[in-house]
Design a protein around this motif. Structure first.
Motif, PDB file in Angstrom:
ATOM      1  N   GLU A  71     -65.976  20.175 -33.012  1.00  0.00           N
ATOM      2  CA  GLU A  71     -65.713  21.258 -32.071  1.00  0.00           C
ATOM      3  C   GLU A  71     -64.493  20.907 -31.239  1.00  0.00           C
ATOM      4  O   GLU A  71     -64.246  19.751 -30.952  1.00  0.00           O
ATOM      5  N   ALA A  72     -63.784  21.943 -30.864  1.00  0.00           N
ATOM      6  CA  ALA A  72     -62.612  21.759 -30.011  1.00  0.00           C
ATOM      7  C   ALA A  72     -62.692  22.804 -28.919  1.00  0.00           C
ATOM      8  O   ALA A  72     -62.279  23.937 -29.107  1.00  0.00           O
ATOM      9  N   GLU A 115     -49.577  22.710 -44.331  1.00  0.00           N
ATOM     10  CA  GLU A 115     -48.873  23.981 -44.139  1.00  0.00           C
ATOM     11  C   GLU A 115     -48.931  24.411 -42.666  1.00  0.00           C
ATOM     12  O   GLU A 115     -47.939  24.854 -42.098  1.00  0.00           O
ATOM     13  N   LEU A 116     -50.095  24.252 -42.053  1.00  0.00           N
ATOM     14  CA  LEU A 116     -50.251  24.574 -40.629  1.00  0.00           C
ATOM     15  C   LEU A 116     -49.335  23.702 -39.775  1.00  0.00           C
ATOM     16  O   LEU A 116     -48.613  24.212 -38.911  1.00  0.00           O
ATOM     17  N   LEU A 117     -49.360  22.398 -40.022  1.00  0.00           N
ATOM     18  CA  LEU A 117     -48.540  21.480 -39.221  1.00  0.00           C
ATOM     19  C   LEU A 117     -47.055  21.806 -39.354  1.00  0.00           C
ATOM     20  O   LEU A 117     -46.334  21.856 -38.357  1.00  0.00           O
ATOM     21  N   ALA A 155     -55.417  28.212 -31.266  1.00  0.00           N
ATOM     22  CA  ALA A 155     -56.494  28.828 -32.042  1.00  0.00           C
ATOM     23  C   ALA A 155     -56.481  28.327 -33.489  1.00  0.00           C
ATOM     24  O   ALA A 155     -57.538  28.044 -34.073  1.00  0.00           O
ATOM     25  N   GLU A 156     -55.297  28.201 -34.055  1.00  0.00           N
ATOM     26  CA  GLU A 156     -55.177  27.706 -35.429  1.00  0.00           C
ATOM     27  C   GLU A 156     -55.663  26.258 -35.539  1.00  0.00           C
ATOM     28  O   GLU A 156     -56.371  25.895 -36.482  1.00  0.00           O
ATOM     29  N   LEU A 157     -55.279  25.428 -34.573  1.00  0.00           N
ATOM     30  CA  LEU A 157     -55.711  24.033 -34.593  1.00  0.00           C
ATOM     31  C   LEU A 157     -57.223  23.929 -34.422  1.00  0.00           C
ATOM     32  O   LEU A 157     -57.879  23.135 -35.103  1.00  0.00           O
ATOM     33  N   LYS A 158     -57.786  24.747 -33.541  1.00  0.00           N
ATOM     34  CA  LYS A 158     -59.242  24.734 -33.350  1.00  0.00           C
ATOM     35  C   LYS A 158     -59.957  25.095 -34.649  1.00  0.00           C
ATOM     36  O   LYS A 158     -60.996  24.521 -34.978  1.00  0.00           O
ATOM     37  N   GLU A 159     -59.397  26.045 -35.367  1.00  0.00           N
ATOM     38  CA  GLU A 159     -59.985  26.453 -36.647  1.00  0.00           C
ATOM     39  C   GLU A 159     -59.999  25.285 -37.629  1.00  0.00           C
ATOM     40  O   GLU A 159     -60.989  25.039 -38.317  1.00  0.00           O
ATOM     41  N   HIS A 160     -58.895  24.540 -37.686  1.00  0.00           N
ATOM     42  CA  HIS A 160     -58.815  23.403 -38.603  1.00  0.00           C
ATOM     43  C   HIS A 160     -59.731  22.269 -38.151  1.00  0.00           C
ATOM     44  O   HIS A 160     -60.319  21.579 -38.989  1.00  0.00           O
ATOM     45  N   ILE A 161     -59.867  22.084 -36.861  1.00  0.00           N
ATOM     46  CA  ILE A 161     -60.790  21.068 -36.348  1.00  0.00           C
ATOM     47  C   ILE A 161     -62.212  21.438 -36.750  1.00  0.00           C
ATOM     48  O   ILE A 161     -62.986  20.590 -37.196  1.00  0.00           O
ATOM     49  N   ALA A 162     -62.548  22.706 -36.638  1.00  0.00           N
ATOM     50  CA  ALA A 162     -63.882  23.178 -37.029  1.00  0.00           C
ATOM     51  C   ALA A 162     -64.108  22.983 -38.528  1.00  0.00           C
ATOM     52  O   ALA A 162     -65.212  22.619 -38.961  1.00  0.00           O
ATOM     53  N   LYS A 219     -56.959  17.023 -32.505  1.00  0.00           N
ATOM     54  CA  LYS A 219     -57.297  17.265 -31.098  1.00  0.00           C
ATOM     55  C   LYS A 219     -56.153  16.844 -30.182  1.00  0.00           C
ATOM     56  O   LYS A 219     -55.897  17.480 -29.164  1.00  0.00           O
ATOM     57  N   GLU A 220     -55.454  15.773 -30.559  1.00  0.00           N
ATOM     58  CA  GLU A 220     -54.299  15.348 -29.774  1.00  0.00           C
ATOM     59  C   GLU A 220     -53.212  16.426 -29.808  1.00  0.00           C
ATOM     60  O   GLU A 220     -52.623  16.757 -28.771  1.00  0.00           O
ATOM     61  N   LEU A 221     -52.982  16.999 -30.990  1.00  0.00           N
ATOM     62  CA  LEU A 221     -52.020  18.103 -31.083  1.00  0.00           C
ATOM     63  C   LEU A 221     -52.485  19.291 -30.253  1.00  0.00           C
ATOM     64  O   LEU A 221     -51.675  19.936 -29.593  1.00  0.00           O
ATOM     65  N   LEU A 222     -53.777  19.577 -30.294  1.00  0.00           N
ATOM     66  CA  LEU A 222     -54.321  20.686 -29.515  1.00  0.00           C
ATOM     67  C   LEU A 222     -54.036  20.479 -28.027  1.00  0.00           C
ATOM     68  O   LEU A 222     -53.637  21.413 -27.332  1.00  0.00           O
TER      69      LEU A 222
END
Length: 159
Positions: free
Chosen positions: A73-74, A134-136, A61-68, A20-23
């Protein structure tokens, strides 16, 4: 032994907090680039800043997906208040009012370096972030590329 190992790992809430901080940082960048694109009179910089703002929309959007995927929720669509990093992007507003492309670019470079440092911190924490490493790394590389593009523009506007 497993108990000792697991106690050194972050809990799920801490991992979610990191993401969430990255988001928030990604959204700060998105807004910063959007504002910079609107403020500059350089068509070349407008195009570059708009492109980079668009990239941050994808990263968010990618970070929100990983948070989910981690069960949280993000709903953050805007930036956050993360002290110095957030203030760096907010200082873009000051550079915008002067219409000084050099100052604007310098501020963006400072912000991008701070964001890269945050990504590096999480990437170094492989045990806690292995499932989204991989995302990061991909997003960090994209931000590094953006930084190189901005730095290339910097020489054109130095006074």
């Amino acid at each position: 032994m497993d108990n000792i190992q697991s106690s050194s790992l972050k809990n799920k809430a801490d991992v979610i907090s990191d993401l969430k901080e990255l988001l928030e940082l990604v959204n700060d960048g998105k807004e910063g680039y959007h504002n910079a694109a609107e403020a500059t009179e350089s068509f070349e910089l407008k195009a570059l800043f708009s492109k980079l703002s668009g990239e941050r929309i994808v990263y968010a959007a990618e970070l929100k997906e990983h948070i989910a995927l981690h069960g949280a929720e993000a709903d953050n669509e805007s930036g956050g208040i993360l002290g110095g990093l957030h203030r760096t992007w907010l200082s873009i507003k000051g550079a915008l009012t002067s219409k000084d492309n050099s100052a604007l670019i310098e501020t963006i470079i400072t912000g991008e370096k701070a964001v890269i440092a945050k990504y590096d911190e999480l990437i170094a924490d492989f045990a806690d972030h292995a499932d989204h490493m991989e995302l990061l790394k991909g997003q960090r590389d994209g931000i590094q590329t953006a930084l190189m593009e901005i730095e290339a523009e910097e020489t054109k506007y130095q006074q």
